[in-house]
Design a protein around this motif. Structure first.
Motif, PDB file in Angstrom:
ATOM      1  N   SER A 129      37.691  36.692  43.203  1.00 21.47           N
ATOM      2  CA  SER A 129      39.029  36.610  43.757  1.00 21.47           C
ATOM      3  C   SER A 129      39.970  36.924  42.599  1.00 21.47           C
ATOM      4  CB  SER A 129      39.294  35.226  44.335  1.00 21.47           C
ATOM      5  OG  SER A 129      40.476  35.236  45.091  1.00 21.47           O
ATOM      6  N   ILE A 130      40.725  38.010  42.725  1.00 18.82           N
ATOM      7  CA  ILE A 130      41.463  38.594  41.606  1.00 18.82           C
ATOM      8  C   ILE A 130      42.957  38.305  41.744  1.00 18.82           C
ATOM      9  CG2 ILE A 130      42.008  40.760  40.426  1.00 18.82           C
ATOM     10  CD1 ILE A 130      39.400  41.879  41.753  1.00 18.82           C
ATOM     11  N   LYS A 131      43.565  37.910  40.633  1.00 15.53           N
ATOM     12  CA  LYS A 131      45.013  37.740  40.534  1.00 15.53           C
ATOM     13  C   LYS A 131      45.476  38.403  39.242  1.00 15.53           C
ATOM     14  CE  LYS A 131      45.030  35.452  44.266  1.00 15.53           C
ATOM     15  NZ  LYS A 131      45.143  36.308  45.415  1.00 15.53           N
ATOM     16  N   SER A 132      46.718  38.833  39.216  1.00 13.93           N
ATOM     17  CA  SER A 132      47.231  39.503  38.022  1.00 13.93           C
ATOM     18  C   SER A 132      47.808  38.501  37.031  1.00 13.93           C
ATOM     19  CB  SER A 132      48.315  40.515  38.409  1.00 13.93           C
ATOM     20  OG  SER A 132      49.415  39.850  38.977  1.00 13.93           O
ATOM     21  N   GLY A 133      47.850  38.909  35.765  1.00 11.13           N
ATOM     22  CA  GLY A 133      48.502  38.122  34.722  1.00 11.13           C
ATOM     23  C   GLY A 133      47.909  36.743  34.520  1.00 11.13           C
ATOM     24  N   ASP A 134      48.763  35.799  34.136  1.00 13.83           N
ATOM     25  CA  ASP A 134      48.344  34.418  33.906  1.00 13.83           C
ATOM     26  C   ASP A 134      48.261  33.667  35.233  1.00 13.83           C
ATOM     27  OD1 ASP A 134      48.301  34.690  31.118  1.00 13.83           O
ATOM     28  OD2 ASP A 134      50.412  34.130  30.931  1.00 13.83           O
ATOM     29  N   LEU A 135      47.380  32.677  35.278  1.00 12.65           N
ATOM     30  CA  LEU A 135      47.293  31.803  36.448  1.00 12.65           C
ATOM     31  C   LEU A 135      48.272  30.656  36.236  1.00 12.65           C
ATOM     32  CD1 LEU A 135      45.814  31.440  39.143  1.00 12.65           C
ATOM     33  CD2 LEU A 135      44.227  29.940  37.955  1.00 12.65           C
ATOM     34  N   THR A 136      49.339  30.659  37.033  1.00 11.61           N
ATOM     35  CA  THR A 136      50.398  29.662  36.935  1.00 11.61           C
ATOM     36  C   THR A 136      50.325  28.729  38.141  1.00 11.61           C
ATOM     37  OG1 THR A 136      51.948  31.028  38.165  1.00 11.61           O
ATOM     38  CG2 THR A 136      51.892  31.329  35.761  1.00 11.61           C
ATOM     39  N   ARG A 137      51.174  27.740  38.157  1.00  8.11           N
ATOM     40  CA  ARG A 137      51.237  26.825  39.296  1.00  8.11           C
ATOM     41  C   ARG A 137      51.516  27.596  40.584  1.00  8.11           C
ATOM     42  NH1 ARG A 137      52.748  21.155  38.753  1.00  8.11           N
ATOM     43  NH2 ARG A 137      53.104  21.789  36.612  1.00  8.11           N
ATOM     44  N   ASP A 138      52.401  28.581  40.515  1.00  6.35           N
ATOM     45  CA  ASP A 138      52.751  29.366  41.694  1.00  6.35           C
ATOM     46  C   ASP A 138      51.601  30.265  42.148  1.00  6.35           C
ATOM     47  OD1 ASP A 138      54.754  30.076  43.658  1.00  6.35           O
ATOM     48  OD2 ASP A 138      54.817  32.036  42.677  1.00  6.35           O
ATOM     49  N   CYS A 146      34.091  33.753  41.150  1.00  2.21           N
ATOM     50  CA  CYS A 146      34.763  34.068  39.891  1.00  2.21           C
ATOM     51  C   CYS A 146      36.270  34.072  40.094  1.00  2.21           C
ATOM     52  CB  CYS A 146      34.304  35.428  39.373  1.00  2.21           C
ATOM     53  SG  CYS A 146      32.522  35.517  39.129  1.00  2.21           S
ATOM     54  N   LEU A 147      36.948  33.183  39.393  1.00  3.12           N
ATOM     55  CA  LEU A 147      38.401  33.150  39.371  1.00  3.12           C
ATOM     56  C   LEU A 147      38.807  34.180  38.335  1.00  3.12           C
ATOM     57  CD1 LEU A 147      37.280  30.272  40.192  1.00  3.12           C
ATOM     58  CD2 LEU A 147      39.490  29.422  39.502  1.00  3.12           C
ATOM     59  N   CYS A 148      39.294  35.308  38.789  1.00  2.00           N
ATOM     60  CA  CYS A 148      39.451  36.477  37.942  1.00  2.00           C
ATOM     61  C   CYS A 148      40.920  36.849  37.787  1.00  2.00           C
ATOM     62  CB  CYS A 148      38.653  37.628  38.575  1.00  2.00           C
ATOM     63  SG  CYS A 148      38.559  39.072  37.568  1.00  2.00           S
ATOM     64  N   PHE A 149      41.386  36.923  36.545  1.00  2.00           N
ATOM     65  CA  PHE A 149      42.768  37.285  36.273  1.00  2.00           C
ATOM     66  C   PHE A 149      42.849  37.832  34.860  1.00  2.00           C
ATOM     67  CE2 PHE A 149      41.823  32.802  36.318  1.00  2.00           C
ATOM     68  CZ  PHE A 149      42.063  32.404  35.012  1.00  2.00           C
ATOM     69  N   GLY A 150      43.832  38.696  34.626  1.00  2.00           N
ATOM     70  CA  GLY A 150      43.931  39.383  33.345  1.00  2.00           C
ATOM     71  C   GLY A 150      44.446  38.543  32.201  1.00  2.00           C
ATOM     72  N   GLY A 151      45.081  37.417  32.483  1.00  2.00           N
ATOM     73  CA  GLY A 151      45.649  36.567  31.440  1.00  2.00           C
ATOM     74  C   GLY A 151      44.846  35.295  31.236  1.00  2.00           C
ATOM     75  N   ASP A 152      45.540  34.170  31.199  1.00  2.00           N
ATOM     76  CA  ASP A 152      44.936  32.857  30.967  1.00  2.00           C
ATOM     77  C   ASP A 152      45.363  31.878  32.056  1.00  2.00           C
ATOM     78  OD1 ASP A 152      43.656  33.297  28.401  1.00  2.00           O
ATOM     79  OD2 ASP A 152      45.685  33.409  27.564  1.00  2.00           O
ATOM     80  N   ILE A 153      44.664  30.749  32.115  1.00  2.00           N
ATOM     81  CA  ILE A 153      45.121  29.640  32.959  1.00  2.00           C
ATOM     82  C   ILE A 153      46.160  28.861  32.155  1.00  2.00           C
ATOM     83  CG2 ILE A 153      44.500  27.446  34.036  1.00  2.00           C
ATOM     84  CD1 ILE A 153      41.795  28.530  34.694  1.00  2.00           C
TER      85      ILE A 153
END
Length: 160
Positions: free
Chosen positions: A66-75, A113-120
């Motif tokens: 499951s892909i998200k861009s950038g950092d994983l934020t609260r939003d 896989c929690l997938c994103f280009g930045g960080d949590i």
């Protein structure tokens, strides 16, 4: 070099950028991709699905990204939008695995896989870890594929 690749990954948008390179990266790692990102179709939380072994000596596993861009934020974790990561993970567990996972892969261990280009981001790390602790079991595990991990994969495959 890793820092440059990592920063590039963090800058990518989810649609047609990060989700476009991940299927090729998984193939390069030796996995067989059986589901790619689609537009206009219901994905039930899974952007990319593959099967195989990433590490020598381990069992063949099903990888559901499951892909998200950038950092994983609260939003982007649980901001009340169906595009947030938590609702996508719920869809994977509640719908994709029981109804859409191909029969030939049903008895294999599953890795979401929690997938994103930045960080949590730290303000959301405890919620993510709590979700994982509540949902993992003998056949279901979770992995964080952040910018560092993706950069390592790229450097060890595409750019070796």
């Amino acid at each position: 070099m890793k820092l440059i690749v990592r920063e590039y990954l963090a800058s990518l948008k989810e649609r047609d950028e990060l989700d476009a390179i991940l299927p090729d990266l998984l193939s390069e790692l030796g996995l067989t991709v059986f589901s790619r990102p689609g537009k206009g179709t219901r994905q039930d939380g899974v952007d990319v699905a593959a099967v195989g072994k990433i590490l020598d000596g381990c069992d063949e596993k099903v990888y559901l990204l499951s892909i998200k861009s950038g950092d994983l934020t609260r939003d982007s974790w649980d901001g009340g939008s169906p595009q947030s990561l938590r609702p996508s993970l719920d869809e994977i567990i509640d719908t994709y695995i029981p109804n859409r996972l191909p029969n030939e892969h049903r008895n294999k261990p599953i890795v979401i896989c929690l997938c994103f280009g930045g960080d949590i981001k730290e303000q959301v790390r405890s919620q993510v870890e709590g979700f994982i602790a509540n949902n993992k079991n003998d056949n279901l595990e979770f992995e964080e594929w952040n910018g560092d991990k993706l950069a390592d994969f790229i450097l060890s495959s595409f750019l070796r």
